[in-house]
Design a protein around this motif. Structure first.
Motif, PDB file in Angstrom:
ATOM      1  N   GLY A  75       7.485  -8.916   2.946  1.00  0.00           N
ATOM      2  CA  GLY A  75       6.346  -9.426   3.153  1.00  0.00           C
ATOM      3  C   GLY A  75       5.046  -8.237   2.906  1.00  0.00           C
ATOM      4  N   VAL A  76       5.201  -7.341   3.750  1.00  0.00           N
ATOM      5  CA  VAL A  76       4.200  -6.104   3.690  1.00  0.00           C
ATOM      6  C   VAL A  76       4.992  -4.942   3.645  1.00  0.00           C
ATOM      7  CG1 VAL A  76       2.168  -4.896   4.458  1.00  0.00           C
ATOM      8  CG2 VAL A  76       2.563  -7.450   4.752  1.00  0.00           C
ATOM      9  N   ASN A  77       4.898  -4.122   2.794  1.00  0.00           N
ATOM     10  CA  ASN A  77       5.617  -2.648   2.803  1.00  0.00           C
ATOM     11  C   ASN A  77       4.600  -1.534   2.834  1.00  0.00           C
ATOM     12  OD1 ASN A  77       7.234  -4.689   1.647  1.00  0.00           O
ATOM     13  ND2 ASN A  77       8.566  -3.049   0.829  1.00  0.00           N
ATOM     14  N   PRO A  78       4.191  -1.003   4.027  1.00  0.00           N
ATOM     15  CA  PRO A  78       3.512   0.349   3.972  1.00  0.00           C
ATOM     16  C   PRO A  78       4.294   1.096   3.884  1.00  0.00           C
ATOM     17  CG  PRO A  78       3.974  -0.629   6.428  1.00  0.00           C
ATOM     18  CD  PRO A  78       4.313  -1.657   5.312  1.00  0.00           C
ATOM     19  N   ASP A  79       3.836   2.024   2.841  1.00  0.00           N
ATOM     20  CA  ASP A  79       4.927   3.134   2.143  1.00  0.00           C
ATOM     21  C   ASP A  79       3.939   4.499   1.830  1.00  0.00           C
ATOM     22  OD1 ASP A  79       6.842   4.150   0.498  1.00  0.00           O
ATOM     23  OD2 ASP A  79       6.889   2.575  -1.004  1.00  0.00           O
ATOM     24  N   SER A  80       4.671   5.594   2.773  1.00  0.00           N
ATOM     25  CA  SER A  80       3.713   6.754   2.744  1.00  0.00           C
ATOM     26  C   SER A  80       2.299   6.535   3.097  1.00  0.00           C
ATOM     27  CB  SER A  80       4.233   7.602   1.434  1.00  0.00           C
ATOM     28  OG  SER A  80       5.443   7.727   1.208  1.00  0.00           O
ATOM     29  N   PRO A 132       0.944  -1.137  -0.012  1.00  0.00           N
ATOM     30  CA  PRO A 132       0.049  -0.074  -0.126  1.00  0.00           C
ATOM     31  C   PRO A 132       0.713   1.254   0.194  1.00  0.00           C
ATOM     32  CG  PRO A 132       0.017  -1.157   2.234  1.00  0.00           C
ATOM     33  CD  PRO A 132       0.847  -1.747   1.322  1.00  0.00           C
ATOM     34  N   ILE A 133       0.566   2.149  -0.999  1.00  0.00           N
ATOM     35  CA  ILE A 133       1.510   3.489  -1.053  1.00  0.00           C
ATOM     36  C   ILE A 133       0.568   4.729  -1.201  1.00  0.00           C
ATOM     37  CG2 ILE A 133       1.647   2.911  -3.518  1.00  0.00           C
ATOM     38  CD1 ILE A 133       4.722   4.212  -3.076  1.00  0.00           C
ATOM     39  N   TYR A 134       0.751   5.866  -0.622  1.00  0.00           N
ATOM     40  CA  TYR A 134       0.187   6.984  -0.665  1.00  0.00           C
ATOM     41  C   TYR A 134      -1.219   6.845  -0.246  1.00  0.00           C
ATOM     42  CZ  TYR A 134       4.036   7.469  -3.774  1.00  0.00           C
ATOM     43  OH  TYR A 134       5.338   7.619  -4.583  1.00  0.00           O
ATOM     44  N   SER A 135      -1.574   5.820   0.740  1.00  0.00           N
ATOM     45  CA  SER A 135      -2.793   5.591   1.103  1.00  0.00           C
ATOM     46  C   SER A 135      -3.265   5.624   2.534  1.00  0.00           C
ATOM     47  CB  SER A 135      -3.049   4.058   0.728  1.00  0.00           C
ATOM     48  OG  SER A 135      -2.994   4.074  -0.781  1.00  0.00           O
ATOM     49  N   SER A 136      -4.396   5.350   3.076  1.00  0.00           N
ATOM     50  CA  SER A 136      -4.852   5.620   4.424  1.00  0.00           C
ATOM     51  C   SER A 136      -5.985   4.563   4.919  1.00  0.00           C
ATOM     52  CB  SER A 136      -5.150   6.987   4.611  1.00  0.00           C
ATOM     53  OG  SER A 136      -6.250   7.340   4.010  1.00  0.00           O
ATOM     54  N   ASN A 137      -6.087   4.303   6.157  1.00  0.00           N
ATOM     55  CA  ASN A 137      -7.261   3.502   6.644  1.00  0.00           C
ATOM     56  C   ASN A 137      -7.168   2.112   6.060  1.00  0.00           C
ATOM     57  OD1 ASN A 137      -8.046   5.865   8.149  1.00  0.00           O
ATOM     58  ND2 ASN A 137      -9.097   6.589   6.132  1.00  0.00           N
ATOM     59  N   ILE A 138      -5.974   1.517   6.596  1.00  0.00           N
ATOM     60  CA  ILE A 138      -5.549   0.200   6.157  1.00  0.00           C
ATOM     61  C   ILE A 138      -5.587  -1.022   7.185  1.00  0.00           C
ATOM     62  CG2 ILE A 138      -3.944  -1.111   4.537  1.00  0.00           C
ATOM     63  CD1 ILE A 138      -2.752   1.994   3.890  1.00  0.00           C
ATOM     64  N   ILE A 139      -5.986  -2.060   6.850  1.00  0.00           N
ATOM     65  CA  ILE A 139      -6.015  -3.274   7.582  1.00  0.00           C
ATOM     66  C   ILE A 139      -5.476  -4.366   6.852  1.00  0.00           C
ATOM     67  CG2 ILE A 139      -7.687  -4.981   8.847  1.00  0.00           C
ATOM     68  CD1 ILE A 139      -9.592  -2.679   9.637  1.00  0.00           C
ATOM     69  N   ILE A 140      -4.528  -4.931   7.340  1.00  0.00           N
ATOM     70  CA  ILE A 140      -3.897  -6.147   6.687  1.00  0.00           C
ATOM     71  C   ILE A 140      -3.751  -7.233   7.862  1.00  0.00           C
ATOM     72  CG2 ILE A 140      -1.665  -7.081   5.730  1.00  0.00           C
ATOM     73  CD1 ILE A 140      -1.165  -4.186   4.706  1.00  0.00           C
ATOM     74  N   GLN A 141      -4.735  -8.332   7.697  1.00  0.00           N
ATOM     75  CA  GLN A 141      -4.810  -9.210   8.835  1.00  0.00           C
ATOM     76  C   GLN A 141      -4.952 -10.571   8.241  1.00  0.00           C
ATOM     77  OE1 GLN A 141      -8.699  -8.138  10.881  1.00  0.00           O
ATOM     78  NE2 GLN A 141      -7.275  -8.220  12.792  1.00  0.00           N
ATOM     79  N   GLY A 142      -4.372 -11.339   9.050  1.00  0.00           N
ATOM     80  CA  GLY A 142      -4.431 -12.789   8.741  1.00  0.00           C
ATOM     81  C   GLY A 142      -3.921 -13.563   7.714  1.00  0.00           C
ATOM     82  N   LEU A 143      -2.873 -12.981   7.247  1.00  0.00           N
ATOM     83  CA  LEU A 143      -2.244 -13.391   5.948  1.00  0.00           C
ATOM     84  C   LEU A 143      -1.061 -14.412   6.216  1.00  0.00           C
ATOM     85  CD1 LEU A 143      -1.744 -10.222   3.643  1.00  0.00           C
ATOM     86  CD2 LEU A 143      -3.494 -11.729   3.742  1.00  0.00           C
TER      87      LEU A 143
END
Length: 427
Positions: free
Chosen positions: A196-201, A172-183
């Motif tokens: 694995g997961v790269n929260p970016d800006s 996810p990039i240049y984004s907001s209000n994110i749930i990443i769960q149970g992967l």
């Protein structure tokens, strides 16, 4: 996250789940068709059991992609099925090659309310094709990611198994209000750049209950590269990482950087486990990055078989290009670790700040490290840092003096995304 009023099955659009027939057109047609329901309760596309070969496709708003148990989305190895995108503004170039990049397998931009979930269905990026080309230096464009969502809000990615991404898995990039769960995220431990997961800006993100085996960092927190990231200026902030299990012998459980030129702040990391992993929560930066990593709070880590427990690097390698500003020094401050147990550790800490730009405000408390039989004489290697410790064994370096009875802080408030209640939907 809303339940959907309309639904369809991938086979309604001519898809064939034999693992050989391309379904790129079927995915695109299905999503285009369902996008008309965005303002009327949204839509869900159900991927049934089978092997569904496809190239890259784009999602739409107010939409759920649902993989049933036994459903496998396979990434095509036909490069013509992967559109080419321009480089990311905050990176200024591709990661594998200077010019453009392939679109991710599942892509979306400027979306609201998008869900990728299922009954533990699988997305397989068929990464070995791409890894082989990368290792032979045959890439003229940057490899695709598995899932990338840009300029979007209200994102949920959950309850799936992701395997063998060509490069990063979830971006996810240049984004907001994110749930990443149970992967469950799986790649060979020698595969290149399979973060694995790269929260970016990104702002207001929760990553929870994930199991990751990777050839790179299990979680890599980013915000742009050198002068390009500084110009875009979008930090990653209000991030919660909880109940993660990571295996990555050559990388970190959680890396902050190295591309952090938009800044990283207000990160909460709690109740995580790393096994046979190079380091725990690592800070990676360099001259030219600029910006900051600050207000980082870590508590409750269980670590087994680690090279390092604490690792901070102020000289982490490559710049985007020769145009970086050598006066752009990153500010690293307010880094807090507490309540950690570690067993079979080679080095307790390697903490290297930057000359004339020390990493300050480091706090480490209630930490107990059992070193391995390969015990090195110097357990704590520290340069250009400042802070305090309390109740830490083995004894820390002199730059982190003992402050008896001191507990490092951890916020009592919640990251806003942690208050979101998920619904169970039927279809």
């Amino acid at each position: 996250m809303d339940c959907r009023k309309h639904s369809a099955v991938l086979t309604d659009f001519g898809a064939v789940g034999d693992g050989k027939t391309s379904n790129t057109k079927a995915f695109k047609t299905a999503i285009t068709n369902l996008s008309q329901h965005a303002k009327d309760g949204g839509a869900i596309l159900i991927v049934p059991p089978g092997k569904w070969l496809t190239g890259s496709f784009n999602l739409t708003s107010h939409f759920t992609l649902f993989l049933q148990k036994g459903a496998v989305i396979l990434g095509s190895q036909d490069e013509s099925e992967w559109p080419v995108l321009s480089v990311l503004p905050s990176y200024g170039r591709g990661r594998d090659a200077p010019d453009g990049r392939f679109s991710s397998l599942i892509f979306g931009t400027n979306l609201t309310d998008v869900i990728i979930t299922g009954n533990n269905g699988t997305i397989d990026g068929q990464g070995p094709y791409w890894w082989g080309k990368f290792k032979k230096n045959e890439m003229t464009l940057t490899r695709p990611y598995m899932i990338e969502i840009m300029y979007s809000t209200q994102i949920q990615i959950s309850n799936l198994t992701l395997v063998n991404s060509p490069s990063w898995f979830v971006h996810p990039i240049y984004s907001s209000n994110i749930i990443i769960q149970g992967l469950t995220i799986l790649a060979p431990v020698d595969s290149p750049n399979t973060d694995g997961v790269n929260p970016d800006s990104c702002t207001n993100t929760k990553i929870e209950d994930c199991y990751i085996v990777s050839g790179d960092d299990c979680i890599a927190v980013k915000s742009g590269w050198d002068q390009y990231g500084i110009k875009v200026g979008m930090p990653t902030q209000k991030l919660l990482i909880r109940k993660l299990t990571c295996i990555s012998p050559d990388s970190a459980m959680i890396a902050l950087g190295s591309e952090m030129s938009g800044g990283i702040k207000d990160v909460r990391v709690e109740d995580n486990t790393a096994i046979n992993t190079q380091s725990a929560v690592r800070i990676k930066t360099a001259v030219g990055r600029g910006a900051y990593v600050k207000d980082i709070f870590v508590k409750g880590m269980t670590l087994k078989t680690m090279k390092y427990v604490f690792w901070m690097s102020g000289a982490y390698g490559s710049n985007a290009d020769s145009g970086f500003d050598p006066k752009a020094l990153p500010k690293i401050t307010g880094i807090n670790y507490r309540d950690i147990t570690a067993d079979n550790v080679t080095y307790s800490a390697k903490l290297d700040g930057i000359t004339n730009d020390p990493f300050i405000g480091i706090c480490i408390s209630n930490v107990h490290i059992k070193v391995s039989e390969e015990n090195k004489k110097l357990q704590w290697n520290c340069t250009d840092i400042a802070g305090v410790t309390s109740n830490v064994t083995p004894q820390p370096c002199s730059l982190l003096p003992e402050k008896k009875g001191h507990d490092c802080p951890y916020p009592k408030d919640k990251v806003p995304i942690d208050n979101v209640m998920l619904k169970t939907c039927s279809f």
